[in-house]
Design an enzyme around this catalytic site. Sequence first.
Site, mmCIF file in Angstrom:
data_model
loop_
_atom_site.group_PDB
_atom_site.id
_atom_site.type_symbol
_atom_site.label_atom_id
_atom_site.label_comp_id
_atom_site.label_asym_id
_atom_site.label_seq_id
_atom_site.Cartn_x
_atom_site.Cartn_y
_atom_site.Cartn_z
ATOM 1 C CG HIS A 254 51.954 35.362 41.666
ATOM 2 N ND1 HIS A 254 52.111 36.130 42.805
ATOM 3 C CD2 HIS A 254 50.717 35.839 41.427
ATOM 4 C CE1 HIS A 254 51.171 36.877 43.161
ATOM 5 N NE2 HIS A 254 50.165 36.606 42.049
ATOM 6 C CG HIS B 169 45.101 43.227 42.218
ATOM 7 N ND1 HIS B 169 45.136 43.009 40.762
ATOM 8 C CD2 HIS B 169 45.953 42.042 42.457
ATOM 9 C CE1 HIS B 169 45.727 41.972 40.247
ATOM 10 N NE2 HIS B 169 46.275 41.236 41.554
ATOM 11 C CD GLN C 25 43.101 41.752 45.469
ATOM 12 O OE1 GLN C 25 44.245 41.375 46.114
ATOM 13 N NE2 GLN C 25 42.756 41.420 44.294
ATOM 14 C CG HIS D 129 47.557 37.147 37.950
ATOM 15 N ND1 HIS D 129 46.458 37.536 37.742
ATOM 16 C CD2 HIS D 129 48.229 37.671 38.871
ATOM 17 C CE1 HIS D 129 46.280 38.443 38.640
ATOM 18 N NE2 HIS D 129 47.458 38.870 39.420
ATOM 19 C CG ASP E 142 49.253 40.386 44.534
ATOM 20 O OD1 ASP E 142 48.112 40.795 44.201
ATOM 21 O OD2 ASP E 142 49.580 39.142 44.324
ATOM 22 C CG HIS F 77 43.239 37.491 35.518
ATOM 23 N ND1 HIS F 77 43.252 36.212 35.861
ATOM 24 C CD2 HIS F 77 42.995 38.319 36.489
ATOM 25 C CE1 HIS F 77 43.210 36.335 37.213
ATOM 26 N NE2 HIS F 77 43.136 37.494 37.455
ATOM 27 N NE ARG G 187 38.444 32.971 42.200
ATOM 28 C CZ ARG G 187 38.176 32.296 40.944
ATOM 29 N NH1 ARG G 187 39.059 32.907 40.135
ATOM 30 N NH2 ARG G 187 37.326 31.366 40.750
ATOM 31 N NE ARG H 132 43.590 31.067 37.776
ATOM 32 C CZ ARG H 132 43.001 32.066 38.490
ATOM 33 N NH1 ARG H 132 41.957 32.544 38.294
ATOM 34 N NH2 ARG H 132 44.021 32.659 39.101
ATOM 35 C CE1 TYR I 64 39.858 41.156 39.621
ATOM 36 C CE2 TYR I 64 42.032 41.608 39.922
ATOM 37 C CZ TYR I 64 41.017 41.269 40.322
ATOM 38 O OH TYR I 64 40.933 40.567 41.855
ATOM 39 C CG HIS J 162 50.882 42.249 40.678
ATOM 40 N ND1 HIS J 162 50.444 42.206 39.501
ATOM 41 C CD2 HIS J 162 50.004 41.394 41.417
ATOM 42 C CE1 HIS J 162 49.303 41.433 39.491
ATOM 43 N NE2 HIS J 162 49.221 40.833 40.763
HETATM 44 ZN ZN LIG Z 1 47.560 39.775 41.294
#
Ligand SMILES: [Zn+2]
Length: 482
Positions: A290, A76, A79, A253, A341, A224, A100, A227, A139, A74
Amino acid sequence: MTASHTTAPTARTLFAADALLPTGWARNVLLSWDENGRLTEVLTDVDSQSGEAGEAEGAIRAAGPVIPGMPNLHSHAFQRAFGGLTEFRGQAQDSFWSWRKLMYGFANRMTPEALEAIATWLYLEMLEAGYTSVCEFHYVHHDLGGKPYADDATLSLALLRAAQKTGIAMTLLPVLYQTSGFGGKPPREDQARFIRSTDSMLSLLQRLAPATHAQNAVLGLAPHSLRAVPPDSLQAAVAGLHAMLPQAPVHIHIAEQTQEVDDCLAWSGQRPVQWLMSHAPVDARWCLIHATHMTPEEYASAAKSGAVAGICPSTEANLGDGIFDMPLWLQHGGRWGVGSDSHATVNAAEELLMLEYSQRLNLRQRNVLGGGMQPQVATAMTLQAVAGGAQASGRVTPGAGPAGLAVGLQADFVVLDAEHVALAGLPADSAHAGHVFASHRTSAIADVWVNGRQRVSRGRHNSHETAKHAFIQARSRLLRSA
Ligand SMILES: [Zn+2]
């Protein structure tokens, strides 16, 4: 330190006095692979001298114990650029959600050039830290104004180039993101770069299939979260993916935050994992990222599905997510792997350390994740995380055989530095434990090979300096544009 490649690029055999095979530590191991980087032979107890057997003659000699390369399940990539910028208290109670907000600020300034520079450095760091493959949960798709680029695959291709330049094996997981909350809540303005229809996602996958294939990368899909993806889109996207690529991995996720659990209950009357298990065809192609907040029933049903739990110990600690119940997961035969992550930490050994320590703190016990056939904690965790990670990356067929250093699989391995102070003079299994538990965040890694090619030599990738400077420049530009 300068990089030096002392081995001939055509050499395709390696002799290791000690190597961690799927069945455990073995002595006098000879690994051989073909021109495509696939292991053709894994011999144990070979005669290390020339002579009648002479099997090790001409082989490269490993400078220390050899362990299988760790899949990072995992990531991103972007980040990585704001590590260190979110560790201050901004309100009475900081949380995932305040983090976030800062993260979105960075995502919304990312250019294709910056992303490529950041990802190139990150993937190089991963290789130097013992990861040999990465699942990129990608994403940010659109331009700074939130509109598709002229080539819709622009940012995906930047990530593929970064992987190719460093030599890390990639599983690219374009992310489907459509809503800002359960029940079809419209996306927020600061999510515009992520948003696409299910049809446009399937077109993007079509566009990316030849490019990923060309560099031996795996292509999958990441809805994703519950939600961000309504039920009908989830169903259509996964069906569309598997019509195109039947074995492709699906990552989502799930149940990372208690607020997400509460919102899911309010929307559906079910908890996220409970909802997913009863509404989606979850099987061994899936990876639940997670899955921190599950009931005992959810642990049982998720483990039974064959899906891999994608645990990201350093990020989950950094974000204050909660603690995954490893003993319960293992009791149900659950598979798992680790991911870096948000890249607060990029170190395969340290993720294992964090995971074991979270269990010790929670249970007030020691050596929680060793046992059964492998009392050595580092050995047990490495073998399990390599197997689960390879499954989640779409690099092995679930149930088809072992992962790691086995015939037919990629020659992805890490040579530990037998001279490192944490390892020197110890037997192989204790040296490996020293690497995981006692190397004090310095790297005890000498060399890293991916797909039969040496990418890290004496702890360094040969693009280390140039990639580092490009990363620092890209980050400075992003900070100036704030
Ligand atoms: Zn993530």
